[in-house]
Design an enzyme around this catalytic site. Sequence first.
Site, PDB file in Angstrom:
ATOM      1  N   GLY A 271       0.815  -1.209   0.000  1.00  0.00           N
ATOM      2  CA  GLY A 271       0.000   0.000   0.000  1.00  0.00           C
ATOM      3  C   GLY A 271       0.846   1.255   0.000  1.00  0.00           C
ATOM      4  O   GLY A 271       1.967   1.271  -0.505  1.00  0.00           O
ATOM      5  N   TYR A 272       0.285   2.330   0.588  1.00  0.00           N
ATOM      6  CA  TYR A 272       0.957   3.633   0.634  1.00  0.00           C
ATOM      7  C   TYR A 272       2.267   3.564   1.406  1.00  0.00           C
ATOM      8  O   TYR A 272       3.171   4.360   1.168  1.00  0.00           O
ATOM      9  CB  TYR A 272       0.039   4.669   1.285  1.00  0.00           C
ATOM     10  CG  TYR A 272      -1.052   5.141   0.350  1.00  0.00           C
ATOM     11  CD1 TYR A 272      -0.853   6.240  -0.470  1.00  0.00           C
ATOM     12  CD2 TYR A 272      -2.269   4.467   0.268  1.00  0.00           C
ATOM     13  CE1 TYR A 272      -1.832   6.678  -1.335  1.00  0.00           C
ATOM     14  CE2 TYR A 272      -3.256   4.887  -0.602  1.00  0.00           C
ATOM     15  CZ  TYR A 272      -3.027   6.003  -1.403  1.00  0.00           C
ATOM     16  OH  TYR A 272      -3.994   6.420  -2.271  1.00  0.00           O
TER      17      TYR A 272
ATOM     18  N   CYS B 198      -4.496   8.405   8.981  1.00  0.00           N
ATOM     19  CA  CYS B 198      -3.865   8.055  10.265  1.00  0.00           C
ATOM     20  C   CYS B 198      -4.130   8.973  11.449  1.00  0.00           C
ATOM     21  O   CYS B 198      -4.240   8.478  12.561  1.00  0.00           O
ATOM     22  CB  CYS B 198      -2.374   7.900  10.052  1.00  0.00           C
ATOM     23  SG  CYS B 198      -2.030   6.464   9.016  1.00  0.00           S
TER      24      CYS B 198
ATOM     25  N   LYS C  68      -5.002  16.112   1.178  1.00  0.00           N
ATOM     26  CA  LYS C  68      -3.973  17.142   1.075  1.00  0.00           C
ATOM     27  C   LYS C  68      -3.496  17.144  -0.361  1.00  0.00           C
ATOM     28  O   LYS C  68      -3.877  16.262  -1.138  1.00  0.00           O
ATOM     29  CB  LYS C  68      -2.816  16.881   2.047  1.00  0.00           C
ATOM     30  CG  LYS C  68      -2.073  15.575   1.751  1.00  0.00           C
ATOM     31  CD  LYS C  68      -1.032  15.233   2.807  1.00  0.00           C
ATOM     32  CE  LYS C  68       0.236  16.022   2.616  1.00  0.00           C
ATOM     33  NZ  LYS C  68       1.364  15.422   3.397  1.00  0.00           N
TER      34      LYS C  68
HETATM   35  P1  NAD Z   1      -3.021   0.467   2.565  1.00  0.00           P
HETATM   36  O1  NAD Z   1      -4.426   0.112   2.788  1.00  0.00           O
HETATM   37  O2  NAD Z   1      -2.646   1.419   1.481  1.00  0.00           O
HETATM   38  O3  NAD Z   1      -2.174  -0.875   2.279  1.00  0.00           O
HETATM   39  C1  NAD Z   1      -2.295  -2.036   3.010  1.00  0.00           C
HETATM   40  C2  NAD Z   1      -2.161  -3.220   2.046  1.00  0.00           C
HETATM   41  O4  NAD Z   1      -2.107  -4.445   2.807  1.00  0.00           O
HETATM   42  C3  NAD Z   1      -3.342  -3.387   1.087  1.00  0.00           C
HETATM   43  O5  NAD Z   1      -2.868  -3.375  -0.251  1.00  0.00           O
HETATM   44  C4  NAD Z   1      -3.960  -4.756   1.474  1.00  0.00           C
HETATM   45  O6  NAD Z   1      -4.461  -5.455   0.355  1.00  0.00           O
HETATM   46  C5  NAD Z   1      -2.771  -5.463   2.075  1.00  0.00           C
HETATM   47  N1  NAD Z   1      -3.102  -6.563   2.987  1.00  0.00           N
HETATM   48  C6  NAD Z   1      -4.004  -6.556   4.002  1.00  0.00           C
HETATM   49  N2  NAD Z   1      -3.983  -7.738   4.643  1.00  0.00           N
HETATM   50  C7  NAD Z   1      -3.064  -8.521   4.020  1.00  0.00           C
HETATM   51  C8  NAD Z   1      -2.579  -9.846   4.237  1.00  0.00           C
HETATM   52  N3  NAD Z   1      -3.040 -10.582   5.250  1.00  0.00           N
HETATM   53  N4  NAD Z   1      -1.647 -10.325   3.394  1.00  0.00           N
HETATM   54  C9  NAD Z   1      -1.163  -9.574   2.384  1.00  0.00           C
HETATM   55  N5  NAD Z   1      -1.566  -8.305   2.141  1.00  0.00           N
HETATM   56  C10 NAD Z   1      -2.505  -7.779   2.955  1.00  0.00           C
HETATM   57  O7  NAD Z   1      -2.462   1.000   3.964  1.00  0.00           O
HETATM   58  P2  NAD Z   1      -1.255   2.017   4.215  1.00  0.00           P
HETATM   59  O8  NAD Z   1      -1.723   3.412   4.071  1.00  0.00           O
HETATM   60  O9  NAD Z   1      -0.071   1.550   3.465  1.00  0.00           O
HETATM   61  O10 NAD Z   1      -1.018   1.798   5.765  1.00  0.00           O
HETATM   62  C11 NAD Z   1      -0.444   0.619   6.271  1.00  0.00           C
HETATM   63  C12 NAD Z   1      -0.054   0.834   7.719  1.00  0.00           C
HETATM   64  O11 NAD Z   1       0.943   1.856   7.808  1.00  0.00           O
HETATM   65  C13 NAD Z   1      -1.182   1.292   8.631  1.00  0.00           C
HETATM   66  O12 NAD Z   1      -0.999   0.694   9.881  1.00  0.00           O
HETATM   67  C14 NAD Z   1      -0.973   2.777   8.741  1.00  0.00           C
HETATM   68  O13 NAD Z   1      -1.454   3.279   9.965  1.00  0.00           O
HETATM   69  C15 NAD Z   1       0.525   2.894   8.690  1.00  0.00           C
HETATM   70  N6  NAD Z   1       1.046   4.178   8.172  1.00  0.00           N
HETATM   71  C16 NAD Z   1       0.485   4.751   7.071  1.00  0.00           C
HETATM   72  C17 NAD Z   1       1.028   5.921   6.544  1.00  0.00           C
HETATM   73  C18 NAD Z   1       0.456   6.584   5.322  1.00  0.00           C
HETATM   74  O14 NAD Z   1       0.917   7.663   4.966  1.00  0.00           O
HETATM   75  N7  NAD Z   1      -0.527   6.022   4.644  1.00  0.00           N
HETATM   76  C19 NAD Z   1       2.171   6.481   7.120  1.00  0.00           C
HETATM   77  C20 NAD Z   1       2.729   5.858   8.236  1.00  0.00           C
HETATM   78  C21 NAD Z   1       2.150   4.697   8.751  1.00  0.00           C
HETATM   79  C1  UGA Z   2       0.943  12.125   8.752  1.00  0.00           C
HETATM   80  C2  UGA Z   2       2.280  12.435   9.428  1.00  0.00           C
HETATM   81  O1  UGA Z   2       2.731  13.724   9.012  1.00  0.00           O
HETATM   82  C3  UGA Z   2       3.341  11.392   9.076  1.00  0.00           C
HETATM   83  O2  UGA Z   2       4.536  11.652   9.809  1.00  0.00           O
HETATM   84  C4  UGA Z   2       2.807  10.005   9.442  1.00  0.00           C
HETATM   85  O3  UGA Z   2       3.730   9.005   9.058  1.00  0.00           O
HETATM   86  C5  UGA Z   2       1.484   9.779   8.716  1.00  0.00           C
HETATM   87  O4  UGA Z   2       0.549  10.809   9.098  1.00  0.00           O
HETATM   88  C6  UGA Z   2       0.841   8.470   9.073  1.00  0.00           C
HETATM   89  O5  UGA Z   2       1.116   7.904  10.112  1.00  0.00           O
HETATM   90  O6  UGA Z   2       0.019   8.085   8.263  1.00  0.00           O
HETATM   91  P1  UGA Z   2      -0.077  12.445   6.323  1.00  0.00           P
HETATM   92  O7  UGA Z   2      -1.364  12.160   7.004  1.00  0.00           O
HETATM   93  O8  UGA Z   2       0.255  11.693   5.104  1.00  0.00           O
HETATM   94  O9  UGA Z   2       1.138  12.210   7.339  1.00  0.00           O
HETATM   95  O10 UGA Z   2      -0.009  13.997   5.936  1.00  0.00           O
HETATM   96  P2  UGA Z   2       0.241  15.340   6.804  1.00  0.00           P
HETATM   97  O11 UGA Z   2       1.133  16.207   6.028  1.00  0.00           O
HETATM   98  O12 UGA Z   2       0.648  15.051   8.178  1.00  0.00           O
HETATM   99  O13 UGA Z   2      -1.188  16.014   6.808  1.00  0.00           O
HETATM  100  C7  UGA Z   2      -2.274  15.470   7.527  1.00  0.00           C
HETATM  101  C8  UGA Z   2      -3.464  16.398   7.451  1.00  0.00           C
HETATM  102  O14 UGA Z   2      -3.247  17.581   8.219  1.00  0.00           O
HETATM  103  C9  UGA Z   2      -3.768  16.875   6.035  1.00  0.00           C
HETATM  104  O15 UGA Z   2      -5.158  16.903   5.834  1.00  0.00           O
HETATM  105  C10 UGA Z   2      -3.181  18.257   6.002  1.00  0.00           C
HETATM  106  O16 UGA Z   2      -3.783  19.081   5.047  1.00  0.00           O
HETATM  107  C11 UGA Z   2      -3.475  18.721   7.414  1.00  0.00           C
HETATM  108  N1  UGA Z   2      -2.568  19.804   7.874  1.00  0.00           N
HETATM  109  C12 UGA Z   2      -1.237  19.572   8.040  1.00  0.00           C
HETATM  110  C13 UGA Z   2      -3.083  21.044   8.166  1.00  0.00           C
HETATM  111  O17 UGA Z   2      -4.298  21.278   8.049  1.00  0.00           O
HETATM  112  N2  UGA Z   2      -2.245  22.031   8.607  1.00  0.00           N
HETATM  113  C14 UGA Z   2      -0.908  21.828   8.770  1.00  0.00           C
HETATM  114  O18 UGA Z   2      -0.196  22.776   9.177  1.00  0.00           O
HETATM  115  C15 UGA Z   2      -0.387  20.559   8.467  1.00  0.00           C
END
Ligand code: NAD
Ligand code: UGA
Length: 463
Positions: free
Chosen positions: A14-15, A275, A338
């Site tokens: 994923g992301y 998140c 965003k």
């Molecule tokens: P996502 O939904 O984009 O990706 C997760 C992927 O895992 C999906 O493609 C899904 O199909 C796959 N999956 C689920 N169960 C599975 C299994 N049993 N076997 C194989 N594949 C499986 O999620 P994401 O945004 O990448 O987030 C993943 C984790 O990272 C979350 O815990 C999130 O809180 C954390 N996180 C996300 C961000 C972010 O910016 N999105 C940043 C930091 C941390």
């Molecule tokens: C956030 C954290 O910044 C990451 O460090 C973390 O890894 C991630 O969550 C996660 O755990 O998923 P993200 O959600 O991708 O990252 O983006 P941000 O830049 O943090 O923005 C989050 C939200 O806050 C957005 O909607 C953004 O527009 C808003 N925001 C951010 C504001 O309204 N004002 C600000 O000054 C900053």
Amino acid sequence: PSQDGLKICCIGAGYVGGPTMSMIALKCPEVQVKIVDISAARIDAWNSDNLPIYEPGLHKVVTACRGKNLFFSTDIDEAIQEADIIFVAVNTPTKKVGIGAGRASDLTYWELAARRIAQVAETPKIVVEKSTVPIKTAEAISAVLHGAGKTRFDVLSNPEFLAEGTAITDLDNPDRVLIGGQLDESGQKAMDTLADVYAHWVPRDRILLTNVWSSELSKLVANSFLAQRVSSINAISAVCEASGADVDEVARAVGMDTRIGPKFLKASVGFGGSCFQKDILNLVYLCESFGLPEVAHYFHQVVHMNDYQKERFVGRIIHGLYNTVTGKKIALLGFAFKKDTGDTRESASIDVCRRLIEEKAQVAIYDPKVEEEQVWMDLTYACKMDKTEVQKYVTLCPDALTACKDAHAMAVATEWDEFKELDFHQVYDTMTKPSFVFDGRNILDHATLREIGFVVYAIGKPL
Ligand code: NAD
Ligand code: UGA
């Protein structure tokens, strides 16, 4: 240090899984990285020219390594068997049903992945929590792995701090890399192996080694503090509107105090993203279960303030348009949470749009990156309506100008750069008069807009 022959697998493409592992592959050419997922569609997309997520710079990194030391596959078992290090980056959403519903993390996907690892692993593995998880998850995962498995597992916590839209630069130059593990000999060795991977490009003094619980908790705390800053400045934006102060001036004056710092003080329509809310609610739930209701209440306010801010923005629109938006066309610019991402998870736009639909407005949406189907999925879910019903109120537009044609108001919900570049004279000519702008991101030049003839409302700005 060279780690020739080291094999890494990541469960979850994923992301987080996609970009983080691509960066490891780029920086560690001698290491084989394989990313696996249960979704064949996602894996196919990763193997194509049309990657499943939009992230500036990602395409270049993927194409530099794919087929050399970076592979995307649905063969999860094979990848587990081969790997020395297994990252788990599956989704951990908020629970929808059962105990802790609406707050606690749903660890179903995590446990399924762990059980799969336990079932097929034949040689010792380092299992890395990349997903954001509640404190003590490593303990539960370790119990599952050792209970059902036939080899040794070292469980490490290595939370990810990248932000969407800037994932590649964040990964290339992280403020820190956090690795938590057991402090026994085997745990220490596992932490060193993982630290050596990052040390290919991250200075050693930015690689922090902690105990596993500190690492798990730090991730929830980091997101809670970041979100808290946004809610704090958004709360102050309401005070600014009531008093005549300007929230950007206040943020600048306050942020120049080096103890406070300038970042994350941009007032907005409200934070979104997959998140912030999820992780705060998870912290709240954990505090409640630790018997710390005051701490839980303190952090819960961050989410309440965010809901208040979104509602305040909608209130501004309705109030500005003479207390009714029924039948009025409103151009909603931006649907992603965003800029520079196509991700809409928890986007403030969804709530703004839902509220406008409740008020029976006609909403014309334009976003440069969000897929049409995603908008319909988000709105049918949020409004509890079927698609045909939603389509009575919502149209999707190919560009901002089309969205604004005949509209009573334009509402900016995402800070896309292209919205700043619009020809506002042309926009003004096509809109219904009086023409309103509600700038939910404070990105437009309000003085110029007023000169053209618009009535402008912005977050935390004098009218
Ligand atoms: P996502 O939904 O984009 O990706 C997760 C992927 O895992 C999906 O493609 C899904 O199909 C796959 N999956 C689920 N169960 C599975 C299994 N049993 N076997 C194989 N594949 C499986 O999620 P994401 O945004 O990448 O987030 C993943 C984790 O990272 C979350 O815990 C999130 O809180 C954390 N996180 C996300 C961000 C972010 O910016 N999105 C940043 C930091 C941390
Ligand atoms: C956030 C954290 O910044 C990451 O460090 C973390 O890894 C991630 O969550 C996660 O755990 O998923 P993200 O959600 O991708 O990252 O983006 P941000 O830049 O943090 O923005 C989050 C939200 O806050 C957005 O909607 C953004 O527009 C808003 N925001 C951010 C504001 O309204 N004002 C600000 O000054 C900053």
